[in-house]
Scaffold this motif. Sequence first.
Motif, mmCIF file in Angstrom:
data_model
loop_
_atom_site.group_PDB
_atom_site.id
_atom_site.type_symbol
_atom_site.label_atom_id
_atom_site.label_comp_id
_atom_site.label_asym_id
_atom_site.label_seq_id
_atom_site.Cartn_x
_atom_site.Cartn_y
_atom_site.Cartn_z
ATOM 1 N N LYS A 109 -17.306 139.671 93.823
ATOM 2 C CA LYS A 109 -18.577 139.223 93.231
ATOM 3 C C LYS A 109 -19.510 138.631 94.288
ATOM 4 O O LYS A 109 -20.719 138.758 94.213
ATOM 5 C CB LYS A 109 -18.316 138.188 92.131
ATOM 6 C CG LYS A 109 -17.614 138.751 90.913
ATOM 7 C CD LYS A 109 -17.405 137.668 89.853
ATOM 8 C CE LYS A 109 -16.705 138.225 88.622
ATOM 9 N NZ LYS A 109 -16.481 137.176 87.600
ATOM 10 N N ASN A 110 -18.920 137.938 95.231
ATOM 11 C CA ASN A 110 -19.730 137.360 96.306
ATOM 12 C C ASN A 110 -18.816 137.051 97.482
ATOM 13 O O ASN A 110 -17.593 136.988 97.339
ATOM 14 C CB ASN A 110 -20.446 136.089 95.832
ATOM 15 C CG ASN A 110 -19.471 134.992 95.449
ATOM 16 O OD1 ASN A 110 -18.840 134.369 96.300
ATOM 17 N ND2 ASN A 110 -19.318 134.759 94.142
ATOM 18 N N TYR A 111 -19.406 136.889 98.633
ATOM 19 C CA TYR A 111 -18.649 136.450 99.793
ATOM 20 C C TYR A 111 -19.578 135.677 100.714
ATOM 21 O O TYR A 111 -20.792 135.834 100.653
ATOM 22 C CB TYR A 111 -18.009 137.644 100.542
ATOM 23 C CG TYR A 111 -18.982 138.570 101.210
ATOM 24 C CD1 TYR A 111 -19.330 138.404 102.557
ATOM 25 C CD2 TYR A 111 -19.564 139.622 100.504
ATOM 26 C CE1 TYR A 111 -20.227 139.249 103.167
ATOM 27 C CE2 TYR A 111 -20.460 140.475 101.101
ATOM 28 C CZ TYR A 111 -20.794 140.287 102.442
ATOM 29 O OH TYR A 111 -21.684 141.134 103.051
#
Length: 343
Positions: A338-340
């Motif tokens: 989803k995000n990093y």
Amino acid sequence: MEYVNEVNINAAVINILDSNSNGPVCNDYELKLVDEIYEYILKHVQKCLKDEDLKYAVFNNKQNTVNVITQKYFNGEIGIVEVSKNIATELFCLMKSDNEIPSCDLISVSISTEYGLMFAILKLDYAKNYTHAIDFVEGKIEINIISQFGGLPGTQRIQKCAFIKPTREENKFDLMVIDRQGKNKTSEEYEANYFMKNFLQCTSITNERDSTKKLLSTTERWIRDNLKDNAAAAEIVRTSIKKKLKEEDSIDIKELAQELFSENEVAENFIKYSKERGITEEVEIDKDYIAKKFQKVRLKINNDFDLAIDEDAYNDKQKFQVVPNTDGTVNLVINNVKNYTEK
């Protein structure tokens, strides 16, 4: 392994051991354990008790000075100030006979634990730090940076310490010891193990954590030596070994080899490799060490990538997968990102 989790400090004494002096500067009073000092000593004690270099040991001679004087303290025959003076004097004599042993402050500590009373000896080697120096030159202020060599370690690991137990018939060991060796020292320069050999006069003995660590390191070295070009096979062996370590209280190296490898030749190679490194019989598994060790999976991939993955995420195929290829390589897949962030 006796993991000490509950620690209270009863009393402590600090003495100065400067090898350039004629004798130790010994305290006539206990330390005032105000909150800051109590926490400073407690953190060092707790860190040492959790250190992976902490080993079991037995005294070679029960009549050596350190053991005799601490047992007198346990029996209420003398106080901690007198004990600390005797211990400081004993170590200082060694320091004067070998000028390679670093000067230090030596703290003697009485601690209460869930296993009973213990007596801790912490050797605090001086740390190099820096401060400013102000001079007046021709009516002007000159400020420089100068080094000082006399500070005590803050967050740094203590190199040498001991935790001595009261003598009991049921004891499996007499004390626990950390005796790290300086990286820049050689046996030709000084007696590197003076702390255990000459000061404490004790010998380390193997415990469950030592045996478990050796089993882990030996199996990993075997995988690297024998399966370095077959990541798929290496993954299967690593996963199988981890499963056994989590589920079993003890592991027989021959039975492990037979379960891991269908080919007798490979199994025999694994057994021989293990025996050459000191694993010749059943290994009792330290379950606490395994639980801590496997909290994170750390991967070095093709010398290009480093990954640290929580164990739960590693084993969750919705998050992470090791997908074998027909040529022996594997694809490492991180799913549903989803995000990093970039560090």
